[in-house]
Design a protein around this motif. Structure first.
Motif, PDB file in Angstrom:
ATOM      1  N   UNK A 133       0.831  -1.213   0.000  1.00  0.00           N
ATOM      2  CA  UNK A 133       0.000   0.000   0.000  1.00  0.00           C
ATOM      3  C   UNK A 133       0.863   1.260   0.000  1.00  0.00           C
ATOM      4  N   UNK A 134       1.976   1.220   0.705  1.00  0.00           N
ATOM      5  CA  UNK A 134       2.876   2.369   0.691  1.00  0.00           C
ATOM      6  C   UNK A 134       3.457   2.591  -0.708  1.00  0.00           C
ATOM      7  N   UNK A 135       3.810   1.485  -1.369  1.00  0.00           N
ATOM      8  CA  UNK A 135       4.300   1.612  -2.737  1.00  0.00           C
ATOM      9  C   UNK A 135       3.247   2.172  -3.663  1.00  0.00           C
ATOM     10  N   UNK A 136       2.005   1.727  -3.481  1.00  0.00           N
ATOM     11  CA  UNK A 136       0.917   2.247  -4.308  1.00  0.00           C
ATOM     12  C   UNK A 136       0.691   3.734  -4.048  1.00  0.00           C
ATOM     13  N   UNK A 137       0.806   4.157  -2.787  1.00  0.00           N
ATOM     14  CA  UNK A 137       0.617   5.567  -2.459  1.00  0.00           C
ATOM     15  C   UNK A 137       1.735   6.415  -3.073  1.00  0.00           C
ATOM     16  N   UNK A 138       2.958   5.943  -3.000  1.00  0.00           N
ATOM     17  CA  UNK A 138       4.058   6.679  -3.630  1.00  0.00           C
ATOM     18  C   UNK A 138       3.860   6.779  -5.138  1.00  0.00           C
ATOM     19  N   UNK A 139       3.390   5.689  -5.745  1.00  0.00           N
ATOM     20  CA  UNK A 139       3.147   5.714  -7.186  1.00  0.00           C
ATOM     21  C   UNK A 139       2.035   6.710  -7.531  1.00  0.00           C
ATOM     22  N   UNK A 140       0.985   6.755  -6.699  1.00  0.00           N
ATOM     23  CA  UNK A 140      -0.114   7.689  -6.944  1.00  0.00           C
ATOM     24  C   UNK A 140       0.365   9.141  -6.818  1.00  0.00           C
ATOM     25  N   UNK A 141       1.215   9.413  -5.845  1.00  0.00           N
ATOM     26  CA  UNK A 141       1.742  10.775  -5.701  1.00  0.00           C
ATOM     27  C   UNK A 141       2.656  11.146  -6.872  1.00  0.00           C
ATOM     28  N   UNK A 142       3.465  10.176  -7.307  1.00  0.00           N
ATOM     29  CA  UNK A 142       4.325  10.444  -8.470  1.00  0.00           C
ATOM     30  C   UNK A 142       3.475  10.723  -9.707  1.00  0.00           C
ATOM     31  N   UNK A 143       2.399   9.955  -9.853  1.00  0.00           N
ATOM     32  CA  UNK A 143       1.489  10.179 -10.985  1.00  0.00           C
ATOM     33  C   UNK A 143       0.840  11.550 -10.888  1.00  0.00           C
ATOM     34  N   UNK A 144       0.509  11.972  -9.645  1.00  0.00           N
ATOM     35  CA  UNK A 144      -0.086  13.291  -9.473  1.00  0.00           C
ATOM     36  C   UNK A 144       0.919  14.387  -9.870  1.00  0.00           C
ATOM     37  N   UNK A 145       2.193  14.201  -9.567  1.00  0.00           N
ATOM     38  CA  UNK A 145       3.214  15.173  -9.962  1.00  0.00           C
ATOM     39  C   UNK A 145       3.323  15.257 -11.493  1.00  0.00           C
ATOM     40  N   UNK A 146       3.249  14.101 -12.113  1.00  0.00           N
ATOM     41  CA  UNK A 146       3.315  14.093 -13.581  1.00  0.00           C
ATOM     42  C   UNK A 146       2.120  14.827 -14.179  1.00  0.00           C
ATOM     43  N   UNK A 150       2.096  18.082 -16.601  1.00  0.00           N
ATOM     44  CA  UNK A 150       1.413  18.051 -17.901  1.00  0.00           C
ATOM     45  C   UNK A 150       0.336  19.135 -17.976  1.00  0.00           C
ATOM     46  N   UNK A 151      -0.305  19.395 -16.823  1.00  0.00           N
ATOM     47  CA  UNK A 151      -1.331  20.425 -16.835  1.00  0.00           C
ATOM     48  C   UNK A 151      -0.709  21.811 -17.049  1.00  0.00           C
ATOM     49  N   UNK A 152       0.446  22.025 -16.420  1.00  0.00           N
ATOM     50  CA  UNK A 152       1.126  23.292 -16.641  1.00  0.00           C
ATOM     51  C   UNK A 152       1.549  23.466 -18.098  1.00  0.00           C
ATOM     52  N   UNK A 153       1.825  22.334 -18.740  1.00  0.00           N
ATOM     53  CA  UNK A 153       2.206  22.394 -20.153  1.00  0.00           C
ATOM     54  C   UNK A 153       0.992  22.380 -21.074  1.00  0.00           C
ATOM     55  N   UNK A 154      -0.192  22.302 -20.492  1.00  0.00           N
ATOM     56  CA  UNK A 154      -1.407  22.300 -21.297  1.00  0.00           C
ATOM     57  C   UNK A 154      -1.734  20.949 -21.886  1.00  0.00           C
ATOM     58  N   UNK A 155      -1.128  19.887 -21.354  1.00  0.00           N
ATOM     59  CA  UNK A 155      -1.362  18.543 -21.883  1.00  0.00           C
ATOM     60  C   UNK A 155      -2.322  17.727 -21.023  1.00  0.00           C
ATOM     61  N   UNK A 156      -2.801  18.248 -19.891  1.00  0.00           N
ATOM     62  CA  UNK A 156      -3.739  17.533 -19.034  1.00  0.00           C
ATOM     63  C   UNK A 156      -4.815  18.499 -18.580  1.00  0.00           C
ATOM     64  N   UNK A 157      -5.952  17.964 -18.249  1.00  0.00           N
ATOM     65  CA  UNK A 157      -7.091  18.792 -17.853  1.00  0.00           C
ATOM     66  C   UNK A 157      -7.251  18.770 -16.336  1.00  0.00           C
ATOM     67  N   UNK A 158      -8.149  19.604 -15.882  1.00  0.00           N
ATOM     68  CA  UNK A 158      -8.443  19.633 -14.447  1.00  0.00           C
ATOM     69  C   UNK A 158      -9.052  18.313 -13.983  1.00  0.00           C
ATOM     70  N   UNK A 159      -9.808  17.665 -14.860  1.00  0.00           N
ATOM     71  CA  UNK A 159     -10.392  16.362 -14.524  1.00  0.00           C
ATOM     72  C   UNK A 159      -9.296  15.331 -14.270  1.00  0.00           C
ATOM     73  N   UNK A 160      -8.224  15.359 -15.066  1.00  0.00           N
ATOM     74  CA  UNK A 160      -7.117  14.431 -14.847  1.00  0.00           C
ATOM     75  C   UNK A 160      -6.482  14.665 -13.477  1.00  0.00           C
ATOM     76  N   UNK A 161      -6.366  15.944 -13.094  1.00  0.00           N
ATOM     77  CA  UNK A 161      -5.785  16.249 -11.793  1.00  0.00           C
ATOM     78  C   UNK A 161      -6.676  15.760 -10.659  1.00  0.00           C
ATOM     79  N   UNK A 162      -7.991  15.927 -10.808  1.00  0.00           N
ATOM     80  CA  UNK A 162      -8.898  15.455  -9.762  1.00  0.00           C
ATOM     81  C   UNK A 162      -8.879  13.931  -9.674  1.00  0.00           C
TER      82      UNK A 162
END
Length: 224
Positions: A133-146, A150-162
């Motif tokens: 579960x800790x590994x999954x949480x770290x992966x989820x946070x890393x995905x959130x950073x990505x 991407x959102x700052x670059x205009x490649x992801x939407x607000x829905x992706x962030x949520x």
């Protein structure tokens, strides 16, 4: 497991019953042993009663004491049972009760051992789930950073962030549940053995070897 058997109330109760059965068998066995009975008594008479008895014309008369002043009486009796059917039956019944009591002790110890092993593997499994579960949480946070980059670059939407935030929340909940399960398993293991689990439990290795042919399982089922 030894500590679990020593702490378990049901094991100690069965051991006490087995000890009582052993005492009954020993008592039944002693009824077939030879026995010796020794008694003694002492009496102080008021006076000594004696008489002088002549033994012949050429012999000195002899004084014979009939009632001594100090009278000591000792008796000893040896009893050897030869045929005692009732004692034989009692001995056989006591031996059967002892065998049954010892079987109950073994059964109680096996049950306690099973519970200790089950609690141990529950703790190991819960610890592995916490690590996962800790590994999954770290992966989820890393995905959130990505997603943020991407959102700052205009490649992801607000829905992706949520969605990424929701995945982090689910991973946090899973981790909390896993840690709670590990704490419960550790508490159960401590109740059974009196020992607090320390350190990291061993890692579980998955057996990825090929399964046996179906005929092997069928043969085992038929044998049962």
């Amino acid at each position: 497991m030894q500590l679990g058997r020593e702490r378990a109330l049901e094991v100690r109760q069965e051991q006490r019953l087995a000890a009582e059965a052993a005492d009954r068998r020993a008592a039944a066995q002693r009824t077939l042993w030879p026995s010796v009975r020794v008694t003694g008594s002492y009496r102080r008479n008021q006076r000594e009663e004696a008489a002088v008895i002549p033994l012949g014309p050429d012999a000195e008369p002899e004084e014979v004491v009939f009632v001594p002043r100090d009278e000591v009486v000792a008796e000893a009796a040896l009893e050897v049972p030869i045929i005692n059917v009732g004692a034989w039956q009692q001995r056989r019944a006591a031996a059967a009760q002892l065998d049954a009591a010892e079987s109950q002790v073994d059964s109680a110890e096996d049950e306690v051992t099973r519970r200790v092993v089950e609690a141990y593997y529950q703790h190991v499994g819960a610890a592995a789930l916490v690590t996962s579960s800790r590994g999954a949480l770290e992966a989820a946070r890393a995905h959130r950073d990505v997603i943020s980059e991407r959102r700052e670059a205009g490649l992801a939407t607000e829905l992706d962030a949520k969605r990424a935030d929701a995945q982090i929340a689910r991973s946090q909940q899973t981790l909390a549940e896993a840690e709670s399960a590990r704490a419960d398993a550790a508490r159960g293991l401590r109740v059974l053995t009196g020992l607090r689990p320390t350190g990291e439990p061993p890692e579980l290795e998955a057996d990825l070897s090929a399964e046996a042919p179906l005929e092997t399982w069928r043969g085992g089922a038929e044998a049962i």
